[in-house]
Design a protein around this motif. Structure first.
Motif, PDB file in Angstrom:
ATOM      1  N   UNK A  64       0.811  -1.233   0.000  1.00 31.04           N
ATOM      2  CA  UNK A  64       0.000   0.000   0.000  1.00 31.04           C
ATOM      3  C   UNK A  64       0.840   1.277   0.000  1.00 31.04           C
ATOM      4  N   UNK A  65       2.010   1.218   0.719  1.00 31.30           N
ATOM      5  CA  UNK A  65       2.864   2.403   0.746  1.00 31.30           C
ATOM      6  C   UNK A  65       3.444   2.698  -0.649  1.00 31.30           C
ATOM      7  N   UNK A  66       3.861   1.668  -1.375  1.00 25.82           N
ATOM      8  CA  UNK A  66       4.414   1.867  -2.728  1.00 25.82           C
ATOM      9  C   UNK A  66       3.357   2.440  -3.654  1.00 25.82           C
ATOM     10  N   UNK A  67       2.118   1.944  -3.541  1.00 23.26           N
ATOM     11  CA  UNK A  67       1.047   2.462  -4.395  1.00 23.26           C
ATOM     12  C   UNK A  67       0.785   3.929  -4.081  1.00 23.26           C
ATOM     13  N   UNK A  68       0.791   4.282  -2.819  1.00 19.55           N
ATOM     14  CA  UNK A  68       0.570   5.684  -2.461  1.00 19.55           C
ATOM     15  C   UNK A  68       1.677   6.591  -2.996  1.00 19.55           C
ATOM     16  N   UNK A  69       2.950   6.100  -2.918  1.00 16.94           N
ATOM     17  CA  UNK A  69       4.065   6.909  -3.435  1.00 16.94           C
ATOM     18  C   UNK A  69       3.945   7.116  -4.938  1.00 16.94           C
ATOM     19  N   UNK A  70       3.572   6.041  -5.659  1.00 19.05           N
ATOM     20  CA  UNK A  70       3.400   6.193  -7.108  1.00 19.05           C
ATOM     21  C   UNK A  70       2.250   7.142  -7.429  1.00 19.05           C
ATOM     22  N   UNK A  71       1.204   7.095  -6.614  1.00 16.20           N
ATOM     23  CA  UNK A  71       0.093   8.019  -6.834  1.00 16.20           C
ATOM     24  C   UNK A  71       0.521   9.458  -6.601  1.00 16.20           C
ATOM     25  N   UNK A  72       1.383   9.678  -5.602  1.00 20.20           N
ATOM     26  CA  UNK A  72       1.881  11.032  -5.363  1.00 20.20           C
ATOM     27  C   UNK A  72       2.665  11.532  -6.564  1.00 20.20           C
ATOM     28  N   UNK A  73       3.531  10.671  -7.124  1.00 22.19           N
ATOM     29  CA  UNK A  73       4.302  11.074  -8.304  1.00 22.19           C
ATOM     30  C   UNK A  73       3.374  11.407  -9.468  1.00 22.19           C
ATOM     31  N   UNK A  74       2.314  10.606  -9.641  1.00 22.62           N
ATOM     32  CA  UNK A  74       1.374  10.859 -10.724  1.00 22.62           C
ATOM     33  C   UNK A  74       0.649  12.183 -10.574  1.00 22.62           C
ATOM     34  N   UNK A  75       0.207  12.489  -9.330  1.00 25.90           N
ATOM     35  CA  UNK A  75      -0.471  13.763  -9.113  1.00 25.90           C
ATOM     36  C   UNK A  75       0.489  14.946  -9.317  1.00 25.90           C
ATOM     37  N   UNK A  76       1.737  14.801  -8.922  1.00 21.84           N
ATOM     38  CA  UNK A  76       2.709  15.891  -9.132  1.00 21.84           C
ATOM     39  C   UNK A  76       2.936  16.131 -10.618  1.00 21.84           C
ATOM     40  N   UNK A  77       3.072  15.053 -11.401  1.00 14.88           N
ATOM     41  CA  UNK A  77       3.260  15.218 -12.859  1.00 14.88           C
ATOM     42  C   UNK A  77       2.053  15.887 -13.496  1.00 14.88           C
ATOM     43  N   UNK A  78       0.849  15.492 -13.032  1.00 15.64           N
ATOM     44  CA  UNK A  78      -0.345  16.125 -13.604  1.00 15.64           C
ATOM     45  C   UNK A  78      -0.395  17.606 -13.267  1.00 15.64           C
ATOM     46  N   UNK A  79      -0.018  17.939 -12.037  1.00 14.09           N
ATOM     47  CA  UNK A  79      -0.015  19.350 -11.644  1.00 14.09           C
ATOM     48  C   UNK A  79       0.988  20.150 -12.467  1.00 14.09           C
ATOM     49  N   UNK A  80       2.167  19.552 -12.724  1.00 14.23           N
ATOM     50  CA  UNK A  80       3.155  20.266 -13.548  1.00 14.23           C
ATOM     51  C   UNK A  80       2.644  20.453 -14.969  1.00 14.23           C
ATOM     52  N   UNK A  81       2.003  19.417 -15.513  1.00 19.23           N
ATOM     53  CA  UNK A  81       1.481  19.547 -16.864  1.00 19.23           C
ATOM     54  C   UNK A  81       0.368  20.586 -16.922  1.00 19.23           C
TER      55      UNK A  81
END
Length: 926
Positions: A64-81
């Protein structure tokens, strides 16, 4: 552009807009939707403080921790885009007016961004450009759509009376008037429209309309995004299709006038039935023309020529812009640039023969200023053309037009273009009279002789036959047979020579038309055309019928009959004014409009005759009058003797020097901060450095330095501008750039910043005498003192000449083609060779020691390597080698001289051949 092409362009833009919009929405809205349903909000509910976050991170790694970290990276990339999308939307909104006029701004903006920022810019920019293409109104067409299989005449190029950026349809021009005032018209001038024909290239189009083929990227950049009538684009610069319309940019100073694109004298008419039956409004017509059926003649004036006619007109326009075709030489004298090119060729031979026949003690002859002026113009016309750029140090004068081919003879100018002599070759002949007939005939004969000089060592293609009385009036001093000119005692003999010329032409053509098998066929193939003959006579009543019968057979390339003063029945009659203006009359009255014949005064003709004779080693021929003996034979060609008269040398002979070889002076003996070498290639040396400095200086800087070195007392700005052929009005700026270039190079090499290397006092320019020394000054000073005291020992003279010739590494400014330097180069060459010849005369004395002979031979070999065509040097070297018993070296010296003279179409003098003939006889006897 047709209706179907416009519709296709709109559909393409619509598909592009929809696709780009779908991709953008997928990235902006689809990514949050996927992340929400896959991982939700990645922030755990149990974390309420930084301490809880630290304890959570300290726990063992779980799925669950790995999935949450990957989700954080995804949200950051979307925010940058999303941030970059907002930023690009703001940029395109701010630059929306610029994108309306030039879509290249989108490509330039994307190319300037980084990889992570270019994705959003590509999506937003493509969407904006596609929407602009949909919103942009369709381009109106002046032609009605025609079936695809219907032939349509290709138009080479089109241009409105005032080239504008946008096209305005005739209907729109009625409702919306153009902006008043010339300022508005100047703002509208941006480009002209050009329609491509088969075989066109961007290089050729740029050369024809922009003046330089290297400017083709401007045309490509302006048209690469333009959709053509067939739906295609200019994606490949090497691929152009017929019928494409290209926008050609104009410079800001391009005149907005009807003369922007030349209008042909014979317009190309549209042969299609639709064009003849259904008149359409032309976009080139003024908007005030309300006539529904426009005049065909007015419409045809806006058509442009076919490719061949366009090339011809473009060539004429470029030739007219390149400079004049005629040269004013002296008072009331005018010659063509083609004749001047012949004088330039004769000038080279003139210098060679002056060296061959002058004595070391004689004065150096000088060329006529009239011939020198013509040679300068011809030299400038024959230089390679180059476009002046903003980085050029100096701007040269506009050179004259290039001369015609080497076998061409011209008679005058019409429309700033030279008129060939073939216009006189009409059936019935030509008659010249008027106050300028004699000067025009003199210029015509001069043109024939100068054309022969350009064809040396080959035979002249155009020759002339003139009676002796007429030639004595036009060009006195010529021998009876001289290159391309033959003189006859009377008109009957001249007519006889012309008849023989016609017979030779007929025989050559008959032999070529009759095939002959066997080895005789190869002999016939070697036969050459007799060329063209110009018969110039002033016939009397007894020979008028013969000349008239001969004139009836005149035709270009074979025979031209010209009579002076005597009106020939059935001939073209030209009245020539004193300034050369010709007015034609006669049964056909055909002559170029605005024709101005070349004309020469007797004084100008005499000076040109002397140069042409000097180019063949001859002097003016003295005519012997009947029943009168010549007072002296001076000036006539003397038979060459087998031996040259030798002056009596000084019986006293000093001891030979210890070192007989010349010790070349190097820059190691330099005492001033800068040493300039101009005897040989122009080179600069700085004190303390073995290698030359300023090697990257431009050729015009080297020319400027050589010019100042040749005039140590200085030159005024006007003289420098005249010799460097600077454009009028740019002299001060050009000289300032030259001084700045010298200052920058020499200050870097020497470290001297407080003084100027080129003194500028008012208009006077000269090298700083305390900072710059030259090998030319050392050579002149040493050589001047070598023979100053004739009563002193000749050993001192030999040492001084050795030291002076050590500075002489080659001709003045060797390797540079500066016409102003020719006279200086010949003067310095004469000084060096005269000094060596005087020593050679002394060394040939029987009492001369072998060491002295070896020292003089070293000097002769040094100069002979630099001037292998100097015959006097070779003569003395052969004698000294033979006196020393080195016959093989003497034969080698003669062979080298013979080879170099053969390259010039010359042969060694009989006196030189006689020096090696006894050696050949003795070898045969042995």
């Amino acid at each position: 552009m047709t209706h179907h092409a416009a519709l296709r362009e709109r559909l393409t833009a619509a598909v592009t807009a929809l696709g780009t919009l779908a991709v953008t929405l997928a990235l902006l809205a689809g990514m949050p939707y996927v992340l929400w349903h896959a991982a939700g909000i990645p922030w755990p509910d149990s974390i309420h403080s930084w301490r809880d976050l630290g304890e959570r991170l300290a726990q063992p790694l779980s799925d669950p921790l790995v999935i949450n970290l990957l989700a954080v990276v995804g949200w950051v990339c979307w925010a940058a885009f999303a941030f970059t999308v907002v930023r690009e939307i703001c940029w395109y909104a701010a630059h929306f007016p610029q994108l309306l006029h030039d879509r290249r701004a989108h490509h330039d903006h994307v190319a300037a961004l980084s990889l992570k920022g270019s994705l959003a810019a590509l999506c937003i920019g493509t969407l904006v450009v596609a929407l602009l293409s949909l919103w942009r109104p369709a381009t109106a067409s002046a032609r009605q759509p025609s079936p695809a299989n219907e032939p349509r005449a290709l138009v080479a190029s089109t241009a409105p009376l005032t080239p504008t950026t946008t096209y305005q349809s005739p209907t729109a021009s009625k409702t919306r008037p153009a902006a008043p005032g010339p300022a508005a018209d100047a703002e509208a001038v941006r480009h002209i429209e050009y329609t491509v024909v088969e075989g066109d290239t961007l290089w050729g189009i740029a050369a024809a309309h922009l003046g330089d083929g290297l400017k083709w990227p401007r045309i490509y950049a302006l048209n690469k995004d333009r959709v053509q009538h067939d739906g295609d684009r200019l994606d490949d610069p090497d691929l152009l299709r017929g019928g494409w319309r290209l926008a050609i940019p104009l410079s800001p100073h391009h005149p907005a006038s009807p003369a922007t694109i030349p209008v042909p004298e014979r317009p190309v008419l549209d042969d299609t039935p639709q064009a003849s039956s259904t008149p359409t409004a032309s976009p080139m017509q003024p908007s005030l023309n309300r006539n529904p059926a426009p005049d065909k003649r007015a419409e045809s004036q806006h058509r442009l020529p076919t490719s061949r006619q366009n090339d011809n007109i473009t060539g004429q326009t470029e030739a007219a812009a390149s400079g004049p075709a005629a040269i004013e030489v002296g008072e009331a004298s005018l010659i063509g640039i083609t004749a001047a090119a012949g004088l330039l060729a004769a000038r080279r031979y003139w210098y060679i023969h002056q060296r061959r026949r002058r004595d070391p003690e004689a004065e150096v002859p000088a060329l006529s200023p009239l011939v020198d002026k013509a040679a300068q113009a011809a030299h400038a016309a024959m230089q390679p053309r180059r476009q002046h750029g903003p980085d050029d140090l100096i701007v040269r004068r506009t050179p004259p037009q290039p001369p015609r081919t080497v076998d061409s003879v011209t008679i005058g100018v019409s429309g700033n273009a030279e008129v060939p002599v073939d216009v006189l070759a009409t059936a019935g002949g030509h008659t010249w009279n008027g106050p300028g007939a004699e000067g025009a005939a003199r210029a015509l004969l001069t043109g024939i002789l100068t054309a022969a000089e350009r064809q040396r060592p080959g035979a002249a293609r155009i020759r002339a036959v003139v009676t002796e009385d007429l030639c004595e009036c036009l060009l006195p001093g010529l021998p009876p047979q001289f290159t391309a000119l033959a003189q006859t005692p009377d008109t009957a003999d001249a007519v006889h020579l012309a008849e023989q010329h016609l017979v030779a032409h007929a025989r050559i053509h008959h032999d070529r038309d009759t095939p002959v098998p066997g080895p005789m066929a190869s002999d016939r193939s070697d036969e050459t055309e007799p060329g063209s003959l110009i018969l110039m006579v002033a016939p009397g009543a007894a020979h008028l019928g013969q000349v008239q019968a001969l004139a009836a057979r005149s035709r270009p390339g074979v025979l031209t009959v010209l009579t002076l003063g005597t009106l020939l029945p059935g001939a073209e009659h030209w009245h020539i004014a004193a300034d050369g203006a010709a007015t034609g009359s006669g049964p056909r009255s055909q002559h170029p409009s605005g024709l101005e014949l070349f004309h020469l005064t007797p004084e100008a003709g005499r000076e040109m005759t002397e140069v042409l004779l000097g180019a063949h080693g001859q002097r003016p021929h003295l005519r012997v009058l009947p029943n009168q003996q010549p007072a002296s034979r001076e000036g006539q060609s003397q038979p060459a003797s087998t031996e040259e008269p030798e002056p009596e040398p000084d019986p006293t002979e000093p001891a030979a020097p210890a070192d007989p070889r010349p010790a070349p002076t190097t820059h190691a003996r330099q005492v001033k901060p800068v040493r300039l070498h101009v005897l040989g290639p122009v080179t600069l040396y700085a004190l303390g450095y073995e290698d030359p400095v300023g090697t990257n200086l431009r050729p015009e800087v080297h020319e400027f330095l050589a010019l100042l070195a040749a005039h140590p007392t200085g030159l005024v700005a006007s003289d420098i501008a005249d010799k460097l052929h600077l454009e009028p009005g740019t002299e001060q700026n050009a000289l300032k750039n030259l001084r700045r270039a010298v200052r920058r190079a020499l200050r870097t090499a020497t470290g001297i910043t407080a003084q100027e290397f080129i003194l500028h006092q008012g208009d006077l320019h000269k090298l700083h005498p305390e900072l710059v020394e030259t090998d030319l000054a050392d050579f002149t000073v040493i050589l001047k003192g070598a023979f100053s005291n004739n009563g002193d020992s000749t050993h001192d003279a030999l040492s001084a000449v050795q030291e002076a010739l050590g500075h002489y590494r080659g001709p003045f400014a060797q390797g540079a083609d500066h016409l102003w330097a020719d006279a200086i180069r010949e003067h310095l060459t004469t000084q060096a060779t005269d000094a060596a010849l005087r020593l050679a005369h002394q060394a040939e004395h029987p009492d001369a020691s072998p060491q002295r002979q070896d020292a003089v031979l070293a000097l002769l070999e040094h100069l002979g390597a630099l001037h292998p065509d100097h015959e006097r040097l070779a003569q003395h070297a052969i004698r000294l080698y033979q006196a020393a018993g080195r016959h093989d070296a003497a034969r080698h010296t003669y062979t080298r001289l013979e080879r170099h003279l053969a390259d010039l179409g010359l042969e060694p003098d009989p006196a030189t051949r006689a020096l090696v003939t006894p050696r050949a006889h003795s070898r045969q006897m042995g």
